[in-house]
Design a protein around this motif. Structure first.
Motif, PDB file in Angstrom:
ATOM      1  N   GLU A 598      58.385  12.208 -17.830  1.00 17.00           N
ATOM      2  CA  GLU A 598      59.089  13.476 -18.018  1.00 17.00           C
ATOM      3  C   GLU A 598      58.701  14.056 -19.372  1.00 17.00           C
ATOM      4  OE1 GLU A 598      63.309  13.325 -17.601  1.00 17.00           O
ATOM      5  OE2 GLU A 598      63.225  11.892 -15.935  1.00 17.00           O
ATOM      6  N   LYS A 599      58.675  15.379 -19.444  1.00 13.34           N
ATOM      7  CA  LYS A 599      58.418  16.019 -20.725  1.00 13.34           C
ATOM      8  C   LYS A 599      59.743  16.153 -21.464  1.00 13.34           C
ATOM      9  CE  LYS A 599      55.814  19.758 -22.851  1.00 13.34           C
ATOM     10  NZ  LYS A 599      54.918  20.916 -22.635  1.00 13.34           N
ATOM     11  N   ILE A 600      59.869  15.461 -22.604  1.00 12.58           N
ATOM     12  CA  ILE A 600      61.140  15.451 -23.342  1.00 12.58           C
ATOM     13  C   ILE A 600      60.889  15.793 -24.805  1.00 12.58           C
ATOM     14  CG2 ILE A 600      62.127  13.726 -21.785  1.00 12.58           C
ATOM     15  CD1 ILE A 600      61.699  11.676 -24.015  1.00 12.58           C
ATOM     16  N   ASN A 601      61.971  16.158 -25.498  1.00 14.93           N
ATOM     17  CA  ASN A 601      61.936  16.430 -26.931  1.00 14.93           C
ATOM     18  C   ASN A 601      62.201  15.120 -27.661  1.00 14.93           C
ATOM     19  OD1 ASN A 601      62.416  17.237 -29.592  1.00 14.93           O
ATOM     20  ND2 ASN A 601      63.218  19.226 -28.938  1.00 14.93           N
ATOM     21  N   LEU A 602      61.193  14.597 -28.350  1.00 10.37           N
ATOM     22  CA  LEU A 602      61.324  13.294 -29.021  1.00 10.37           C
ATOM     23  C   LEU A 602      62.305  13.343 -30.190  1.00 10.37           C
ATOM     24  CD1 LEU A 602      57.663  11.941 -28.965  1.00 10.37           C
ATOM     25  CD2 LEU A 602      59.565  11.364 -27.461  1.00 10.37           C
ATOM     26  N   ASN A 603      62.617  14.537 -30.701  1.00  4.77           N
ATOM     27  CA  ASN A 603      63.631  14.642 -31.764  1.00  4.77           C
ATOM     28  C   ASN A 603      64.990  14.171 -31.246  1.00  4.77           C
ATOM     29  OD1 ASN A 603      62.101  16.030 -34.024  1.00  4.77           O
ATOM     30  ND2 ASN A 603      61.730  17.468 -32.340  1.00  4.77           N
ATOM     31  N   ASN A 604      65.293  14.530 -29.989  1.00  5.97           N
ATOM     32  CA  ASN A 604      66.566  14.085 -29.405  1.00  5.97           C
ATOM     33  C   ASN A 604      66.580  12.573 -29.225  1.00  5.97           C
ATOM     34  OD1 ASN A 604      67.260  16.783 -29.267  1.00  5.97           O
ATOM     35  ND2 ASN A 604      66.585  17.017 -27.130  1.00  5.97           N
ATOM     36  N   THR A 605      65.444  12.011 -28.791  1.00  5.27           N
ATOM     37  CA  THR A 605      65.355  10.564 -28.609  1.00  5.27           C
ATOM     38  C   THR A 605      65.569   9.849 -29.937  1.00  5.27           C
ATOM     39  OG1 THR A 605      63.786  10.894 -26.803  1.00  5.27           O
ATOM     40  CG2 THR A 605      63.863   8.705 -27.786  1.00  5.27           C
ATOM     41  N   LEU A 606      64.927  10.345 -30.994  1.00  9.51           N
ATOM     42  CA  LEU A 606      65.061   9.731 -32.306  1.00  9.51           C
ATOM     43  C   LEU A 606      66.507   9.803 -32.801  1.00  9.51           C
ATOM     44  CD1 LEU A 606      63.729   8.412 -34.752  1.00  9.51           C
ATOM     45  CD2 LEU A 606      63.180  10.704 -35.606  1.00  9.51           C
ATOM     46  N   THR A 607      67.170  10.934 -32.588  1.00  6.81           N
ATOM     47  CA  THR A 607      68.570  11.092 -33.011  1.00  6.81           C
ATOM     48  C   THR A 607      69.465  10.064 -32.323  1.00  6.81           C
ATOM     49  OG1 THR A 607      68.242  13.454 -33.400  1.00  6.81           O
ATOM     50  CG2 THR A 607      70.508  12.697 -33.096  1.00  6.81           C
ATOM     51  N   GLN A 608      69.232   9.850 -31.006  1.00  5.39           N
ATOM     52  CA  GLN A 608      70.034   8.866 -30.269  1.00  5.39           C
ATOM     53  C   GLN A 608      69.830   7.458 -30.834  1.00  5.39           C
ATOM     54  OE1 GLN A 608      68.941   9.232 -26.168  1.00  5.39           O
ATOM     55  NE2 GLN A 608      69.674  11.349 -25.991  1.00  5.39           N
ATOM     56  N   VAL A 609      68.600   7.085 -31.136  1.00  7.83           N
ATOM     57  CA  VAL A 609      68.310   5.737 -31.643  1.00  7.83           C
ATOM     58  C   VAL A 609      68.924   5.540 -33.034  1.00  7.83           C
ATOM     59  CG1 VAL A 609      66.458   4.182 -32.372  1.00  7.83           C
ATOM     60  CG2 VAL A 609      66.226   5.505 -30.264  1.00  7.83           C
ATOM     61  N   LEU A 610      68.781   6.540 -33.904  1.00  5.33           N
ATOM     62  CA  LEU A 610      69.377   6.428 -35.246  1.00  5.33           C
ATOM     63  C   LEU A 610      70.886   6.303 -35.166  1.00  5.33           C
ATOM     64  CD1 LEU A 610      67.218   9.044 -37.219  1.00  5.33           C
ATOM     65  CD2 LEU A 610      67.083   6.552 -37.346  1.00  5.33           C
ATOM     66  N   GLY A 611      71.489   6.997 -34.192  1.00  2.89           N
ATOM     67  CA  GLY A 611      72.935   6.870 -34.011  1.00  2.89           C
ATOM     68  C   GLY A 611      73.325   5.460 -33.600  1.00  2.89           C
ATOM     69  N   LYS A 612      72.484   4.815 -32.785  1.00  2.00           N
ATOM     70  CA  LYS A 612      72.779   3.444 -32.322  1.00  2.00           C
ATOM     71  C   LYS A 612      72.748   2.452 -33.489  1.00  2.00           C
ATOM     72  CE  LYS A 612      69.699   1.214 -29.834  1.00  2.00           C
ATOM     73  NZ  LYS A 612      68.853   0.764 -28.682  1.00  2.00           N
ATOM     74  N   TYR A 613      71.916   2.723 -34.506  1.00  2.00           N
ATOM     75  CA  TYR A 613      71.787   1.804 -35.647  1.00  2.00           C
ATOM     76  C   TYR A 613      72.500   2.325 -36.905  1.00  2.00           C
ATOM     77  CZ  TYR A 613      68.309  -0.872 -33.037  1.00  2.00           C
ATOM     78  OH  TYR A 613      67.693  -1.657 -32.105  1.00  2.00           O
ATOM     79  N   ARG A 614      73.437   3.252 -36.697  1.00  2.53           N
ATOM     80  CA  ARG A 614      74.105   3.849 -37.854  1.00  2.53           C
ATOM     81  C   ARG A 614      74.782   2.800 -38.735  1.00  2.53           C
ATOM     82  NH1 ARG A 614      72.609   7.485 -40.479  1.00  2.53           N
ATOM     83  NH2 ARG A 614      72.220   8.621 -38.542  1.00  2.53           N
TER      84      ARG A 614
END
Length: 743
Positions: A598-614
């Motif tokens: 799928e064509k996705i915005n990697l900025n959103n993916t990065l935000t989700q991962v950083l939130g998981k390791y907050r």
């Protein structure tokens, strides 16, 4: 004795002249007389009505009688000897003397009849022409002529000098037997006909067939009165007499009317043959009656023979010179093809592929991919055309300069594909090569309107040949320039080489595919060896601990503290086994993903991962900076897992009591999107830059939770994306991990 006329009285008109039996008219021209003799007995079976004018005997008096009725026994014997010779000389006439008058007679046999045509000497002489001088003159023409047209002009001039006709033309047929005047010699006051064209209907098919049989045809006076032929009414007698080889044969009244409409009074026509086909004519016109003697006719015929001998030579020379020109053009192409590269994909745009045969467009289809070069129709027109060619091209080959005649939709492609050459490159026509030419409008100068070849007379009573031969221009559309033989040959040659290139490209693709499969198999074997190692070592070690500490609990004298310590160690060993099994399952799952790209915005993916390791980020007092990331077509879950593992790796191997600094950067390279993760952690020695991506290969053995699976999973994820991952480290100064997604 019952005598009957054999004049062919079939009703012939302009609507059925194509089937007119012109070889059996049953009558002759009046400048001579004709006798037909039985081949065995030499009895007179046929006689022209005008025999009385020349001999004093009527046809009634001669029919059924021996030839000696007209000539001496000695002459009859000489004729028998002449006819029974192995091959009698057709170039030299048999001379008869009747009532002290000499006649040229050219005997020939028609079925079972010996035909004798008697012509008085027009000039009273039998002098032979100077053949040496004539041959010498022709050789000089050959040396002087630069091309076929110039030679034609010389032949026209020499034929006029020999015969004395007012106009001599060299008339060449095209493939449809339309004729063009390509050379002309004439009296100065006559209007020129050079360059004029005449439709194929002017010379019907049966007339063209007779030109193949009898190379010389003469009309002395178009105003002659046809002389009927007579025979004895006998069932054994042939109904018609074939006069195909006769010089006196009467001419179709339609052709006579045609000549009268042109203002012509007398003609001489000599056939020009090439490969047993009618290439053209030497057509001589005179504007008053004209008869020429036998040897003058022979000299004119010799000009035709001379010229015919040169047609193929000259055409072959022209084709050879053009073929050499093409060869010089395609040599660089052939050298490129011999390099072994993927020629079609890399060089399909080379202009020589079309320029070498003067095509305006070139198409090659390989494995459903269409490569275009030059002016080519759009897909909506090209794809149906390719399907039609695949179905209708016999033996996988087809060429035309008039595509619309066989493929009506071509009308919309006149600017790119009025003519084409097609070659299939495989048995199914899936792969093919196509050369294209656009429409080339041209003007044809007709001698009169060809569509008005038949007109109604002024009284509206009958049809007649057209009366106007004034210049009439026609603009011809939907034709491309005609493909020359060397061009067709070169296209076939290039198609053969392109076919080899297509096969080589397929072989190379298969080789690459097998190499990729071999590499994947090698990687799978390496992974399998790692799994075997885990089974043999990593799993056995905690199992041995479990067995060891479990056995200590079976002794009654074991203290409570020892018992508790054993249980803790058993629990740790079991957790290690569980971690190994979970890691193996996670790696295997990554190898067999059923996820869709799928064509996705990697900025959103990065935000989700950083939130998981907050929580961990805050605990490390980490400072994380990031560039704007692109939108990419990826496997979404695996992209998230990739970022998660790389960020977790930086957090896990950060320095004690030093805040983590992590920079996530992006730049677009010539072939890849590159995302880099740079940290200031403990780093590693660069000699381990490849080892760290192998499964269960950890540089930090002291950390029981680090079993060397995270970076191996990252490597597997990038393999699934046809990308790459690399690492660069420095002990005590951090590491940089870069992932490259292909453009």
């Amino acid at each position: 004795m019952n005598i009957r006329s054999i004049v062919n009285k079939d009703n012939t008109n302009l609507l059925n002249c194509e089937s007119e039996p012109i070889h059996i008219p049953g009558c002759i021209q009046e400048h001579g007389f004709l006798l037909g003799l039985a081949a065995d007995s030499l009895l007179i079976r046929y006689s022209s009505e005008n025999v009385f004018t020349y001999t004093g005997f009527t046809h009634q008096q001669l029919l059924g009688k021996p030839l000696q009725q007209l000539c001496s026994a000695e002459q009859e014997d000489l004729l028998r000897e002449f006819l029974t010779a192995a091959s009698f000389d057709q170039s030299q006439p048999f001379v008869f003397t009747i009532n002290n008058v000499k006649y040229n007679t050219k005997p020939h046999i028609s079925n079972s009849t010996v035909i004798l045509e008697f012509e008085p000497f027009p000039d009273g002489t039998l002098d032979l022409p100077n053949l040496y001088k004539q041959t010498q003159q022709f050789v000089s023409y050959l040396n002087d002529a630069q091309d076929l047209r110039q030679l034609c002009q010389s032949i026209a001039q020499e034929t006029r000098a020999i015969t004395g006709y007012d106009r001599v033309m060299i008339y060449r047929f095209d493939k449809n037997y339309n004729g063009e005047v390509i050379a002309e010699a004439k009296q100065e006051e006559l209007l020129p006909l050079l360059g004029h064209n005449y439709p194929h209907t002017d010379i019907p098919a049966q007339a063209r067939a007779l030109y193949l049989t009898n190379m010389l045809r003469m009309i002395v006076d178009v105003d002659y009165t046809p002389v009927p032929l007579y025979t004895i009414a006998d069932e054994k007698e042939e109904k018609h007499l074939d006069l195909s080889l006769s010089i006196l044969r009467s001419v179709s009244p339609i052709h006579i009317e045609y000549l009268k409409n042109m203002g012509v009074k007398a003609t001489l026509t000599i056939s020009l043959l090439q490969d047993n086909k009618l290439w053209g004519l030497i057509s001589c016109h005179h504007y008053s009656q004209k008869n020429i003697p036998h040897y003058t006719r022979l000299s004119a015929l010799l000009q035709g023979y001379f010229f015919t001998s040169q047609i193929k030579v000259r055409q072959a020379a022209d084709e050879y010179n053009y073929a050499q020109y093409i060869e010089d053009n395609i040599r660089p192409l052939l050298e490129l093809m011999s390099t072994g590269d993927d020629f079609i994909a890399q060089h399909y745009h080379n202009t020589l592929l079309r320029d070498c045969i003067r095509a305006s467009g070139f198409v090659i289809v390989q494995n459903d991919t269409i490569f275009r070069n030059g002016k080519v129709p759009p897909d909506r027109q090209l794809l149906p055309l390719l399907e039609w060619l695949k179905e209708h091209a016999g033996n996988g080959q087809f060429s035309t300069d008039h595509l619309i005649a066989v493929y009506p939709p071509a009308e919309a492609m006149n600017d790119t594909a009025a003519g084409l050459i097609y070659h299939a490159l495989d048995s199914g026509g899936k792969n093919c090569a196509l050369w294209l030419r656009p429409e080339m409008e041209k003007s044809i100068n007709w001698a009169g309107n060809p569509s008005k070849g038949i007109v109604m007379d002024s009284a509206g009573a009958r049809l007649s040949p057209r009366k106007s031969f004034e210049l009439w221009k026609e603009v011809v559309k939907h034709y491309s320039e005609e493909w020359a033989v060397p061009e067709l040959t070169t296209a076939a040659r290039l198609a053969g080489n392109l076919q080899k290139q297509a096969h080589l490209a397929d072989i190379r693709r298969e080789e690459n595919r097998y190499k990729e499969l071999a590499a994947k198999l090698e990687a799978a074997n390496a992974e399998l060896e790692n799994f075997n190692w885990i089974s043999a070592h990593d799993l056995k070690e905690p199992l041995r601990k479990i067995q060891l500490f479990a056995s200590r609990t079976f002794y009654s004298e074991v203290s409570l503290d020892v018992y508790k310590d054993s249980l803790v160690k058993i629990q740790n060993a079991a957790s290690k086994i569980q971690l190994l099994l979970d890691s193996m399952l996670s790696f295997a799952t990554m190898s067999k993903s059923n996820e869709e790209f799928e064509k996705i915005n990697l900025n959103n993916t990065l935000t989700q991962v950083l939130g998981k390791y907050r929580k961990e980020i805050n605990a490390k007092e980490a400072v994380i900076t990031t560039d704007a990331l692109p939108q990419l077509s990826v496997l979404p879950y695996q992209a998230e897992q990739l970022f998660s593992n790389l960020i977790s790796n930086s957090l896990k191997f950060s320095k004690e009591d030093v805040p983590l600094k992590l920079n996530i950067s992006y730049h677009r390279g010539p072939r890849h999107h590159i995302i880099s993760f740079s940290d200031n952690g403990i780093g590693f020695h660069n000699k381990y830059a490849d080892i760290i991506f192998k499964i269960f290969q950890s540089l930090n053995k002291e950390n029981q939770s680090n079993i060397g699976i995270g970076l191996a999973i990252c490597k597997k994820i990038m393999d699934n994306h046809n990308g790459m991952i690399s690492a660069e480290g420095q002990e005590g100064h951090g590491a940089v991990f870069s992932v490259s997604f292909p453009l």
